[in-house]
Design a protein around this motif. Structure first.
Motif, short mmCIF file in Angstrom:
data_model
loop_
_atom_site.label_atom_id
_atom_site.label_comp_id
_atom_site.label_asym_id
_atom_site.label_seq_id
_atom_site.Cartn_x
_atom_site.Cartn_y
_atom_site.Cartn_z
N CYS A 31 -54.13 9.31 -27.45
CA CYS A 31 -55.34 9.36 -28.32
C CYS A 31 -55.33 8.18 -29.28
N CYS A 68 -50.57 10.99 -31.70
CA CYS A 68 -50.80 10.89 -30.40
C CYS A 68 -50.98 9.42 -29.84
N CYS A 79 -50.34 17.51 -27.39
CA CYS A 79 -51.72 17.21 -28.08
C CYS A 79 -52.55 18.05 -27.55
N THR A 114 -53.59 14.00 -34.10
CA THR A 114 -54.30 14.81 -33.45
C THR A 114 -53.49 16.24 -33.80
N CYS A 170 -55.69 15.88 -25.57
CA CYS A 170 -55.71 15.08 -24.37
C CYS A 170 -54.48 15.92 -23.45
ZN LIG Z 1 -53.80 13.13 -27.42
#
Ligand SMILES: [Zn+2]
Length: 292
Positions: free
Chosen positions: A192, A189, A141, A196, A144
């Protein structure tokens, strides 16, 4: 990194002469695949080991009809339609021959029928293993940095073809290159908790004895499908580890190979959609890793 040599499977691999197969409806794609499968002695050998006596002879069993047709293509040279029962069998399994199919679609369907319809499941798995590529896909990702890793297997590598000139080595290198997935390609993700942008890298954990590669020559365009007839060159022999490193491989020119080159596309008559290569026997037993 270990070397991994592959050779293109051609009619030269047949112990007997190449068999011509008459075309029925739109069977040309199935016919071409049958020629390649008959040159794959590893597959015929496994099918011959199959004790199919217990299979109901109702002409619905695709692997049984495949076993028969591969054997007939080798032996009975007076019979010019050894594949007719096989084509009818595909039709009985709802694989319609009045519809144009992609070579890869035919190949994967036949492998699928073998898994479903062979009573010897161990042998069916051995057939699948002949073509099985283990792939590790890593998604990172970009927001993050969380990484998700997934291991899966494929029975053919689906290679993206560019609009202009391509080489098989280039298509494989692009397949292994890191890719950024954005916009509608965004992935979910877990951290998250939404889709993403991410970076994807693909690693080949193991390569099979017979490596099947599908050139994606069809592309969706404005609600329809467009064919890319651009040139894609491919070598007679290549070392997979050199391609994975970004090098280019040696090309051994031979007279019969010149005929195969007629399927590169664009400036020649035909266009290849699917390529099958055999791993050199001295390379057996090695399990290297290839990544971008
Ligand atoms: Zn993420």
């Amino acid at each position: 990194m270990l070397s991994r040599f592959y050779s293109y499977i051609t009619a030269r691999d047949l112990q007997n002469e190449m068999r011509g197969l008459s075309n029925y409806l739109l069977s040309c794609c199935v016919n071409t695949l049958l020629q390649t499968l008959s040159a794959t002695w590893e597959l015929s050998g496994l099918l011959e080991r199959w004790d199919s006596a217990g299979v109901r002879a109702d002409s619905h069993n695709v692997p049984l009809e495949l076993k028969k047709v591969l054997s007939a293509m080798k032996s009975d040279h007076r019979h010019n339609t050894p594949h007719r029962d096989f084509l009818n069998c595909l039709d009985r399994n709802n694989f319609r021959l009045c519809v144009q199919h992609d070579a890869d679609e035919v190949f994967l369907s036949i492998l699928n029928f073998m898994q479903q319809q062979m009573d010897d499941k161990a042998l069916a798995l051995e057939i699948q293993k002949l073509y099985k590529v283990s792939v590790e896909t890593r998604l990172q990702c970009l927001e993050c940095s969380c990484i998700q890793t997934q291991t899966s297997f494929q029975l053919s590598l689906h290679l993206h073809v560019k609009e202009d000139h391509n080489s098989l080595e280039g298509c494989i290198s692009s397949f292994l290159e890191d890719q950024e997935l954005r916009g509608r390609d965004c992935c979910f993700c877990a951290q998250c908790e939404r889709k993403t942008p991410s970076k994807r890298d693909v690693k080949l954990l193991s390569l099979p004895r017979i490596l099947c590669m599908h050139l994606k020559r069809y592309r969706s365009s404005r609600g329809g499908i467009r064919k890319l007839d651009c040139r894609v060159t491919f070598p007679e022999t290549f070392d997979f580890s050199e391609i994975a490193r970004g090098g280019f491989s040696r090309d051994f020119a031979q007279v019969s190979w010149e005929r195969v080159q007629g399927t590169y596309g664009k400036y020649y008559g035909g266009t290849a959609y699917m390529l099958m290569y055999r791993r050199s026997s001295k390379e057996e037993g090695r399990q290297p890793e290839f990544s971008g």
